[in-house]
Write a protein that holds these residues in place. Structure first.
Motif: not given
Lengths: 281, 281
Positions: A84, A86, B28, B30, B33, B73, B79
């Motif tokens: 998620l 960005p 968080f 879909p 975000e 976010h 990630w």
DNA sequence: ATCGCGCTTCCGGCCACCGGAAGGAGCACG
DNA sequence: CGTGCTCCTTCCGGTGGCCGGAAGCGCGAT
């Protein structure tokens, strides 16, 4: 923040639970995709029983998964949340079609990266199995000064970041890596002037990369993409326009006004004024 | 007093610090975000001050990032860790070239998914900007019974999983979605027999998907890939071989012995015996 | 058989976490 | 120009969740 074992001045505090949990996640990394419980405890600097409890909770939630061999690896659930981000999803989603085309045209390596601190993080990578071996991987990091993508990101980074990198050590990955701050400074100026970076043999003597900046809606450089081709017999002139066009296409998809204004075509004479003015921003 | 909301012990686990942190990450998703601090607190069921403290720590580490508008976010660091998930990175890395080719050949939508519980999680997706709109997204989830990728994964899932899904509710996404357990059971048998699933109009009346299984080194189905094309005027016969070939190619790249043994070509007569026997495993 | 390694469970003490409350900043409205 | 929101930030005393040493188990190697 880091409340390690440092006891100072009276009321000391141990590492918070949150910090310990994040420490466990930090134990994983490139080359350490799967770890034993003891391995995690060692890497995170936690007592075994503590690690056991926390890892158990993480596994229950799905942040970690336990393989058949008993070792833990990062779980699908954590990947889902990470997806998620960005700077990964939003960027990737729009950039993909252009990366596709570039990949299809070259059948080599196409990379997309963003800057995080003094490093470039590769967000996407398309590689032909028979293309030049590239050291980078999705989710991997590389120093800014030694790669095409990195030099572009550095060239358009805030002045403060540039100075920090120029002041710090510039490790050499190959004999051809730029290690002289003055040379790097001139290179960055050239990148801003040309709107493209060409790195030959700086990461791997056999590979050359051509990179161009990707801009967001506010015209700031938010990412950089590159094509990596074999160094031998490579002809940058054939690749540069394609890379520039793809970068511009992504910028347009991201909402960059400048990329929308100019309808492609005069790529051989990029504007120098705004590019140089940017460095101050 | 402190654990007032769920101190009855009935609903799930007690809110340990780890659980709270993970609850924050769960906020968080879909369509969510970027969240304000209060939004996170609300979604995670935490007092504002508690959320403030925990979110602050997460942001310091890089799991969350704070945008210019003050909203949080998912951060690049999280990630990065998530990208280490073997079911994402390892699979994706090897599958990419084949997905590429499939995408290039169809210029539509190509998807790669794995099973997690009773849902399919999309690990990769290549989509042409002008292709049929597809509801799925990278990192997104869909029910197993309604999608091509899902039906394949379900057809080769452990018997227990299949029974659970067959017993549970089968929500209809369109009037053409399979909702009858008996019909689904026969469909799954057909999928195992044919080695491919064809879903027409089950997610979106205008889209049809063709999916095939991807096998790992131990011959188990570890993923599934599909092509989504417009429902109108689609000719499955033209697509099925391409999808099957790509799936087999990925299986081979993953080390599947069977895919290596058979040198492509007799795709019209897949072996039924091992496919059916698999259900019991 | 004996050792070593890694994993799992247990439990008392203590301190880090919790969260109510107060205060500040920004914005829309009458 | 007050008034009423929403959102954010900081503070601090009480207490219950967390910590981690220790003991026990399973397994493979020596």
């Amino acid at each position: 923040m880091s409340r390690r074992d440092d006891d100072q001045g009276g009321s000391s505090a141990g590492p918070s639970v949150t910090a310990r949990v994040l420490g466990i996640l930090s134990a994983f990394g490139p080359g350490a995709e799967a770890l034993t419980l003891s391995g995690i405890a060692r890497a995170a600097g936690l007592p075994l029983s503590t690690a056991h409890r926390l890892v158990g909770e993480l596994a229950t939630w799905g942040a970690l998964e336990r393989g058949e061999d008993g070792r833990y690896h990062v779980g699908l659930r954590l990947w889902e949340v990470g997806a998620l981000a960005p700077r990964s999803l939003g960027l990737r989603e729009r950039a993909m079609p252009y990366l596709e085309d570039l990949y299809e045209a070259t059948r080599q390596n196409v990379q997309l990266g963003v800057r995080d601190g003094h490093e470039v993080v590769y967000v996407e990578r398309l590689a032909h199995p028979e293309a030049v071996r590239v050291f980078s991987r999705v989710g991997g990091r590389m120093p800014l000064h030694a790669t095409g993508v990195g030099q572009v990101l550095l060239a358009y980074a805030p002045a403060a970041v540039q100075e920090e990198v120029l002041a710090g050590p510039l490790p050499a990955l190959t004999p051809r890596t730029i290690t002289d701050p003055q040379v790097l400074r001139r290179t960055l100026a050239a990148v801003r002037r040309e709107g493209v970076a060409v790195c030959d043999g700086m990461v791997d003597l056999l590979a050359m990369s051509v990179a161009a900046p990707v801009r967001g809606e506010d015209e700031r450089v938010v990412a950089s993409l590159s094509v990596v081709v074999p160094s031998a017999g490579a002809e940058p002139r054939a690749i540069v326009p394609a890379v520039r066009a793809a970068a511009r296409g992504i910028s347009r998809a991201l909402g960059s006004p400048a990329a929308r204004r100019r309808p492609l075509g005069i790529v051989t004479t990029p504007p120098t004024a705004p590019a140089d003015a940017e460095r101050g921003a």
